[in-house]
Write a protein that holds these residues in place. Structure first.
Motif, mmCIF file in Angstrom:
data_model
loop_
_atom_site.group_PDB
_atom_site.id
_atom_site.type_symbol
_atom_site.label_atom_id
_atom_site.label_comp_id
_atom_site.label_asym_id
_atom_site.label_seq_id
_atom_site.Cartn_x
_atom_site.Cartn_y
_atom_site.Cartn_z
ATOM 1 N N LEU A 212 103.530 29.616 29.912
ATOM 2 C CA LEU A 212 104.964 29.373 29.976
ATOM 3 C C LEU A 212 105.720 30.645 29.614
ATOM 4 O O LEU A 212 105.617 31.133 28.483
ATOM 5 N N ASP A 213 106.500 31.170 30.568
ATOM 6 C CA ASP A 213 107.297 32.376 30.342
ATOM 7 C C ASP A 213 108.765 31.959 30.309
ATOM 8 O O ASP A 213 109.372 31.681 31.347
ATOM 9 N N ALA A 214 109.327 31.869 29.112
ATOM 10 C CA ALA A 214 110.672 31.319 28.941
ATOM 11 C C ALA A 214 111.759 32.348 29.259
ATOM 12 O O ALA A 214 111.593 33.553 29.040
ATOM 13 N N VAL A 215 112.888 31.854 29.760
ATOM 14 C CA VAL A 215 114.076 32.689 29.929
ATOM 15 C C VAL A 215 114.596 33.051 28.539
ATOM 16 O O VAL A 215 114.647 32.184 27.655
ATOM 17 N N PRO A 216 114.960 34.312 28.292
ATOM 18 C CA PRO A 216 115.493 34.678 26.974
ATOM 19 C C PRO A 216 116.658 33.770 26.577
ATOM 20 O O PRO A 216 117.540 33.482 27.380
ATOM 21 N N GLY A 217 116.620 33.291 25.365
ATOM 22 C CA GLY A 217 117.673 32.398 24.892
ATOM 23 C C GLY A 217 117.428 30.944 25.212
ATOM 24 O O GLY A 217 118.298 30.105 24.977
#
Length: 249
Positions: A212-217
């Motif tokens: 899982l590569d999350a969007v910053p914030g």
């Protein structure tokens, strides 16, 4: 306290050993403790294993409990043979109750997740569950991957089959995220800046993981993280079915 769920081959080893250890502790009381009471205490051990394990671990614990009850507490002793009909009944009931408990514990964990979700989350889980039982495994994995991107606000998500490299942050079955040996404060910090792994297991066997590569914030709720774990479980159902040997007609 963060909930801990045993996974992998270690869980099966623990499940087999715990009833043996309890039997060894009770052995000095043989002849002073009724066999029905011994069986009840072994059921408690099975419940404990099932509560922190999975279906297969609970089933292994039930089989182990029945076997060691037979070996240590029924005549002839130290043999896997039962001569007394009442002991046979007790052993069979011990096995049946232990297996039932393992199933109930697994269902209880599933319903615990469902109980904290809203209608939108339930719809996601339902759709993934239907697909897991009717679509090929690759289609289910792709569907779950897309759902995870939308649910958690991810930049990207991929599935790695069978690989287990490095020690990235890990999304645990209770919805917490662990970085190293510490729990990440998701409520305060959001998702970690690096990829987070969500491991997929089938009957205690590691199958693969979603990265899982999350969007910053990105700040997913604890409920969303729990639903993500449940969606991954649906992928595990499909993947486990695809690798299960087909019986000849």
């Amino acid at each position: 306290m963060r909930r801990y769920v045993m996974r992998g081959p270690v869980s099966l080893l623990v499940a087999a050993v715990v009833p043996l250890a309890v039997s060894a502790l009770l052995l000095p009381l043989r002849g002073h403790l009724a066999n029905t009471n011994v069986a009840l205490l072994l059921v408690v051990a099975v419940v404990a294993v099932a509560a922190v394990g999975h279906r297969m671990a609970g089933a292994v614990a039930a089989l182990s409990a029945a076997a060691w009850f037979d070996f240590f507490f029924t005549r002839p002793f130290e043999r896997f043979t039962i001569s007394n009909s009442s002991d046979i009944t007790t052993a069979l009931l011990l096995l049946a109750v232990g297996l039932a408990v393992s199933q109930l514990a697994a269902r209880a964990r599933h319903f615990e997740v469902v109980a904290v979700t809203d209608a939108g989350y339930l719809a996601r889980i339902h759709e993934a569950a239907v697909m897991a039982r009717s679509k090929p495994a690759p289609a289910v994995v792709d569907h779950v991957r897309a759902e995870l991107v939308d649910l958690l606000g991810l930049r990207s998500c991929r599935f790695e089959h069978g690989s287990l490299l490095g020690r990235p942050p890990r999304l645990e079955p209770d919805g917490s995220i662990v970085v190293g040996r510490k729990t990440w404060a998701t409520d305060e910090l959001g998702m970690p800046p690096e990829e987070v792994e969500l491991r997929v297991f089938g009957n205690g066997r590691y199958i693969g993981r979603f990265m899982l590569d999350a969007v910053p914030g990105s700040w997913p709720s604890r409920q969303a993280l729990l639903v993500a774990v449940t969606l991954a479980d649906q992928a595990a159902t499909a993947l486990e079915s695809s690798t299960r040997p087909v019986k000849a007609a």
